[in-house]
Motif scaffolding. Structure first.
Motif, PDB file in Angstrom:
ATOM      1  N   THR A   1       8.449   3.776   7.689  1.00 21.39           N
ATOM      2  CA  THR A   1       7.199   3.311   8.285  1.00 21.39           C
ATOM      3  C   THR A   1       7.340   1.855   8.698  1.00 21.39           C
ATOM      4  O   THR A   1       7.643   0.996   7.871  1.00 21.39           O
ATOM      5  CB  THR A   1       6.034   3.446   7.288  1.00 21.39           C
ATOM      6  OG1 THR A   1       5.926   4.809   6.853  1.00 21.39           O
ATOM      7  CG2 THR A   1       4.721   2.995   7.912  1.00 21.39           C
TER       8      THR A   1
ATOM      9  N   TYR B   1       5.611  -7.336   6.724  1.00 21.06           N
ATOM     10  CA  TYR B   1       6.118  -7.258   5.351  1.00 21.06           C
ATOM     11  C   TYR B   1       6.945  -8.490   5.014  1.00 21.06           C
ATOM     12  O   TYR B   1       7.940  -8.791   5.669  1.00 21.06           O
ATOM     13  CB  TYR B   1       6.956  -5.999   5.184  1.00 21.06           C
ATOM     14  CG  TYR B   1       7.490  -5.787   3.781  1.00 21.06           C
ATOM     15  CD1 TYR B   1       6.650  -5.826   2.667  1.00 21.06           C
ATOM     16  CD2 TYR B   1       8.847  -5.533   3.564  1.00 21.06           C
ATOM     17  CE1 TYR B   1       7.139  -5.618   1.389  1.00 21.06           C
ATOM     18  CE2 TYR B   1       9.343  -5.314   2.288  1.00 21.06           C
ATOM     19  CZ  TYR B   1       8.480  -5.366   1.204  1.00 21.06           C
ATOM     20  OH  TYR B   1       8.962  -5.158  -0.059  1.00 21.06           O
TER      21      TYR B   1
ATOM     22  N   PRO C   1       0.843  -1.206   0.000  1.00 22.17           N
ATOM     23  CA  PRO C   1       0.000   0.000   0.000  1.00 22.17           C
ATOM     24  C   PRO C   1       0.872   1.249   0.000  1.00 22.17           C
ATOM     25  O   PRO C   1       1.984   1.250   0.549  1.00 22.17           O
ATOM     26  CB  PRO C   1      -0.790  -0.126   1.309  1.00 22.17           C
ATOM     27  CG  PRO C   1      -0.724  -1.583   1.665  1.00 22.17           C
ATOM     28  CD  PRO C   1       0.618  -2.044   1.184  1.00 22.17           C
ATOM     29  N   ALA C   2       0.371   2.303  -0.591  1.00 23.01           N
ATOM     30  CA  ALA C   2       1.144   3.536  -0.692  1.00 23.01           C
ATOM     31  C   ALA C   2       1.610   4.033   0.672  1.00 23.01           C
ATOM     32  O   ALA C   2       2.734   4.520   0.815  1.00 23.01           O
ATOM     33  CB  ALA C   2       0.312   4.610  -1.401  1.00 23.01           C
ATOM     34  N   GLY C   3       0.775   3.866   1.685  1.00 25.98           N
ATOM     35  CA  GLY C   3       1.122   4.351   3.013  1.00 25.98           C
ATOM     36  C   GLY C   3       2.197   3.549   3.716  1.00 25.98           C
ATOM     37  O   GLY C   3       2.719   3.979   4.746  1.00 25.98           O
ATOM     38  N   LEU C   4       2.544   2.396   3.171  1.00 26.86           N
ATOM     39  CA  LEU C   4       3.572   1.553   3.785  1.00 26.86           C
ATOM     40  C   LEU C   4       4.812   1.414   2.904  1.00 26.86           C
ATOM     41  O   LEU C   4       5.701   0.616   3.202  1.00 26.86           O
ATOM     42  CB  LEU C   4       2.998   0.154   4.077  1.00 26.86           C
ATOM     43  CG  LEU C   4       1.898   0.087   5.125  1.00 26.86           C
ATOM     44  CD1 LEU C   4       1.336  -1.331   5.236  1.00 26.86           C
ATOM     45  CD2 LEU C   4       2.436   0.533   6.486  1.00 26.86           C
ATOM     46  N   ARG C   5       4.878   2.179   1.852  1.00 29.00           N
ATOM     47  CA  ARG C   5       6.024   2.059   0.939  1.00 29.00           C
ATOM     48  C   ARG C   5       7.319   2.560   1.568  1.00 29.00           C
ATOM     49  O   ARG C   5       8.385   1.985   1.355  1.00 29.00           O
ATOM     50  CB  ARG C   5       5.735   2.822  -0.354  1.00 29.00           C
ATOM     51  CG  ARG C   5       6.785   2.607  -1.435  1.00 29.00           C
ATOM     52  CD  ARG C   5       6.318   3.119  -2.776  1.00 29.00           C
ATOM     53  NE  ARG C   5       7.367   3.035  -3.788  1.00 29.00           N
ATOM     54  CZ  ARG C   5       7.669   1.951  -4.474  1.00 29.00           C
ATOM     55  NH1 ARG C   5       6.980   0.838  -4.257  1.00 29.00           N
ATOM     56  NH2 ARG C   5       8.630   1.956  -5.369  1.00 29.00           N
ATOM     57  N   SER C   6       7.258   3.606   2.345  1.00 29.56           N
ATOM     58  CA  SER C   6       8.454   4.200   2.929  1.00 29.56           C
ATOM     59  C   SER C   6       9.117   3.264   3.935  1.00 29.56           C
ATOM     60  O   SER C   6       8.454   2.635   4.773  1.00 29.56           O
ATOM     61  CB  SER C   6       8.108   5.512   3.624  1.00 29.56           C
ATOM     62  OG  SER C   6       9.226   6.013   4.338  1.00 29.56           O
TER      63      SER C   6
ATOM     64  N   TRP D   1       6.582  -1.918   9.471  1.00 24.84           N
ATOM     65  CA  TRP D   1       5.639  -2.880   8.903  1.00 24.84           C
ATOM     66  C   TRP D   1       6.120  -4.283   9.276  1.00 24.84           C
ATOM     67  O   TRP D   1       6.863  -4.906   8.539  1.00 24.84           O
ATOM     68  CB  TRP D   1       5.537  -2.704   7.392  1.00 24.84           C
ATOM     69  CG  TRP D   1       4.481  -3.545   6.743  1.00 24.84           C
ATOM     70  CD1 TRP D   1       3.559  -4.353   7.360  1.00 24.84           C
ATOM     71  CD2 TRP D   1       4.226  -3.653   5.341  1.00 24.84           C
ATOM     72  NE1 TRP D   1       2.744  -4.958   6.440  1.00 24.84           N
ATOM     73  CE2 TRP D   1       3.122  -4.540   5.184  1.00 24.84           C
ATOM     74  CE3 TRP D   1       4.807  -3.089   4.209  1.00 24.84           C
ATOM     75  CZ2 TRP D   1       2.616  -4.882   3.929  1.00 24.84           C
ATOM     76  CZ3 TRP D   1       4.296  -3.415   2.968  1.00 24.84           C
ATOM     77  CH2 TRP D   1       3.204  -4.311   2.835  1.00 24.84           C
TER      78      TRP D   1
END
Length: 250
Positions: free
Chosen positions: A25, A30, A17-22, A27
């Motif tokens: 952040t 993952y 998801p875009a909000g977890l790409r960085s 996760w």
């Protein structure tokens, strides 16, 4: 322009998801899918190294010159747990699907001939995916990007522009289909302008070479749609050509 076994888009990875790409952040869940192909695993790696397109390191921990590589990188990147991290963030794929761990520097010469309605761009048809693309490839160890621009163009099309000085359009990250969390592509994009077309013949990794009408990327993509298509990673690079080089003479 050597390529390896897996096309990432055809090998499902972990959706990001875009909000977890960085990478900043957290996760915990993952789990990227390792798409390292047989050519880069121990049984096949020696042959790939002998062919000249792959480095001999099974893991990034084996690479001895990370400090030098980071200093020479076109796009800065960081590490985590001894692994180089893709500067754009998580991709959903792990391992390497390219010749080198971390940044793989390429050189992409955009060659435009003629003007107005007679304007053409020189493209090659890639053997690996069958699509039409800018005639470029990887910068060899110890080679400069300007030298690679001339060499790749000559090897893939037979066109020798060593006597010309191109306009550098960008040095940037490339959204390449072989990209993973730990190996990615950057490029130096340069524009060569010619008054008229010259003979181009396919060579090296090119299945074909030719001059195509070029008044814009979308129009070019439409022309190529029925004959293999325009290589997606190069659409953004072709959009770097100044508008003045695209305007059709009235």
């Amino acid at each position: 322009m050597a390529s390896v076994g897996y096309v990432a888009s055809e090998h499902p990875g972990h959706p990001v998801p875009a909000g977890l790409r960085s990478w900043s952040t957290l996760w915990a869940g993952y789990r990227p899918v390792d798409i390292t192909p047989p050519e880069l695993l121990p049984p096949g790696l020696a042959a790939s190294v002998a062919q000249g397109w792959a480095e001999p390191y099974v893991s990034p921990q084996d690479v001895p010159d990370w400090e030098r590589r980071r200093a020479a990188a076109l796009v800065p990147f960081t590490f985590a747990g001894g692994w180089p991290l893709n500067p754009t963030g998580r991709t959903g794929w792990a391992g390497r699907n390219l010749g080198r761990w971390g940044e793989n520097q390429a050189a992409d010469p955009v060659v435009i001939a003629g003007s107005g309605a007679e304007r053409r761009v020189l493209l090659i048809r890639r053997r690996d995916v069958g699509q039409w693309a800018i005639p470029g490839g990887m910068v060899d160890p110890g080679e400069t990007a300007p030298a690679a621009l001339v060499r790749e163009l000559r090897e893939e099309t037979g066109v020798d522009l060593a006597a010309m000085t191109p306009v550098i359009l960008a040095r940037r990250y490339v959204d390449d289909w072989r990209t993973t969390d730990h190996a990615w592509v950057t490029t130096t994009v340069a524009l060569f302008r010619l008054p008229t077309r010259v003979l181009a013949t396919a060579g090296d990794d090119a299945a074909d070479a030719g001059w195509w009408p070029f008044t814009g990327v979308d129009h070019l993509a439409g022309l190529l749609a029925s004959v293999g298509g325009l290589y997606p990673a190069h659409r953004a690079l072709l959009r770097l050509v100044p508008d003045a080089d695209l305007a059709v003479a009235s």
